[in-house]
Design a protein around this motif. Structure first.
Motif: not given
Ligand SMILES: NC(=O)c1ccc[n+]([C@@H]2O[C@H](COP(=O)([O-])OP(=O)(O)OC[C@H]3O[C@@H](n4cnc5c(N)ncnc54)[C@H](O)[C@@H]3O)[C@@H](O)[C@H]2O)c1
Length: 439
Positions: A134-154
């Protein structure tokens, strides 16, 4: 809504078919025994049970304090941050991300979750289960990436708060990059002290073995150093630890691949320790044999190295001896009664104060050690251990204002909400009120 979802998800994880699925899935990506992987599923299930029904609502319990006059009262609230991020490591593919993710949601945030990509398939499946419950789809985002990409995203997305669980190197980088808007669960060089009272040697040897070598030592809470009172050192403890370590085998993953250190790197570290005067190899110290573990990973027999206490404390040696080796590796040392202050000095100089164990039933001894140390999760008593992060007690470092926690209501509230105070002051004004002189 989240109470209902937690209830349903807990029930699903309790079904043998589902818990076996997650246990095997964890084993596919993180080298640990069935029992250790099942432990993660069990803790996650119990955590979800704990926050079923109205318990999510109670997490955000507020309080009110009367004001100075009629119509005035202050209300203290736990307030969400809003957009938040969660970054988690490889070694607990389910438990760490699931508990932190739910905590973030419980407190009213919108999280983006990034799990180490080597193991993220486990959370991908768990998120599907949460959607099913029952968790609504839009309640969280999930990303698959390496650390560098995540650093940029943050840096670009600028979340109001980021929870990082992983190495101290990345933790310190992110703390600067994110200008301190971060909470950390970072490295652990976890210690155990065996007090003067020797009892239940078999049991203590077994706990030492589990603490140092379960999951091939790849727990942030793994026992990295043991300070043995000379009474223990003279007992049969070390030989029993050696016997238990020898029973670990690759076939059932009670010992297995190390993901972040090569065999060579661990042996090199061992050889450096062995150059310290008086140090010696107690057991292990050899590569695992007859396996197909690729050389980019490590494969080492459970290893223990003795280093004399006075040598550990020397400036040139201290950093080397207290380096976290994320593998089946521990340092052993001994001390006499009059050397306890030197042991405490060694603890004080460590930079990561995560878990600790004081193995003794001597209250005065316990008091002395606990009063002069700071680790966030400290077990005290004959059955003390360094590992074990069940959902029923706080797990996290202490002594660092950036320190996070996981598992309990206190951890969830501390990490995932901030304090907000609203002071209602609606009047009425006293009758015949007049403007007073300026102050
Ligand atoms: N304190 C705790 O609760 C706890 C729990 C588990 C593990 N750990 C620690 O984690 C370490 C082992 O895990 P690891 O090797 O996966 O750690 P790591 O720091 O290499 O990686 C952790 C996570 O951060 C990501 N990452 C790496 N660089 C990044 C960057 N610049 N920006 C954003 N994300 C980045 C990785 O992809 C991964 O998802 C050990 O030091 C262990 O003690 C701590």
């Amino acid at each position: 809504m989240l109470g209902d979802i937690s209830n349903k998800a807990a029930h699903m994880l309790s079904l043998p078919k589902v818990s076996d699925f997650f246990t095997r899935l964890i084993q596919r990506v993180a080298p640990k025994s069935y029992q250790q992987a099942l432990g993660e599923v069990y803790v996650t299930q119990k955590f979800l049970e704990n926050f079923s029904g109205d318990q999510v609502r109670f997490l955000a319990r507020s309080f009110a304090v009367p004001g100075n006059h009629l119509g005035q009262q202050s209300h203290g609230y736990r307030w969400p941050y809003g957009p938040v991020a969660i970054v988690t490591p490889f070694n607990f593919p389910l438990e760490i991300p699931a508990l932190q993710l739910m905590g973030a949601l419980y407190m009213g945030n919108k999280p983006i979750l990034k799990v180490d990509s080597k193991v993220s398939i486990v959370m991908e499946q768990m998120i599907r289960l949460l959607h099913h419950c029952g968790l609504p789809m839009e309640d969280l985002d999930f990303i698959n990436s390496d650390g560098k990409t995540m650093n940029k995203l943050l840096l670009e997305a600028n979340p109001r708060m980021t929870l990082f669980t992983g190495s101290s190197r990345v933790a310190d980088k992110l703390a600067v990059d994110l200008k301190g808007r971060i909470k950390l669960e970072d490295a652990g060089f976890d210690w155990k002290i065996l007090g003067p009272d020797v009892q239940e040697v078999d049991y203590v040897a077994w706990v030492c073995d589990q603490d140092a070598y379960a999951c091939s030592g790849q727990k942030c809470s793994a026992q990295s150093i043991v300070f043995m009172h000379e009474n223990w050192f003279k007992s049969s403890l070390i030989s029993r630890m050696k016997d238990l370590a020898a029973k670990r085998k690759l076939e059932d993953l009670t010992i297995g691949p190390v993901l972040t250190f090569t065999t060579e790197a661990m042996l090199e570290h061992m050889n450096k320790l062995l150059q310290i005067p008086g140090s010696e190899l107690l057991f292990g110290g050899k590569a695992l044999e007859n396996h197909s573990i690729p050389p980019i990973y490590g494969a080492l027999k459970p290893t223990a190295i003795y280093v004399p206490l006075e040598e550990i404390l020397k400036d040139g040696n201290y950093e080397l001896v207290t380096r976290e080796i994320f593998g089946p590796f521990q340092v052993v040392t001994d001390y006499k009664d009059n050397q306890l202050p030197r042991v405490l000095e060694a603890l004080e100089r460590m930079h990561a104060h995560l878990t600790a164990a004081v193995v003794s039933n001597d209250s005065l001894f316990l008091q002395e050690v606990i009063g002069k140390s700071v680790n966030g999760t400290t077990y005290a008593g004959l059955r003390a251990r360094t590992t074990g992060a069940p959902q029923n007690h706080w797990f996290g470092p202490a002594g660092d204002p950036r320190g996070a926690g996981i598992g309990t209501p206190e951890a969830i509230k501390l990490v995932w909400s901030c304090h907000r105070e609203i002071i209602y002051d609606i009047g009425p004004l006293p009758s015949h009120w007049e403007i007073p002189p300026a102050t």
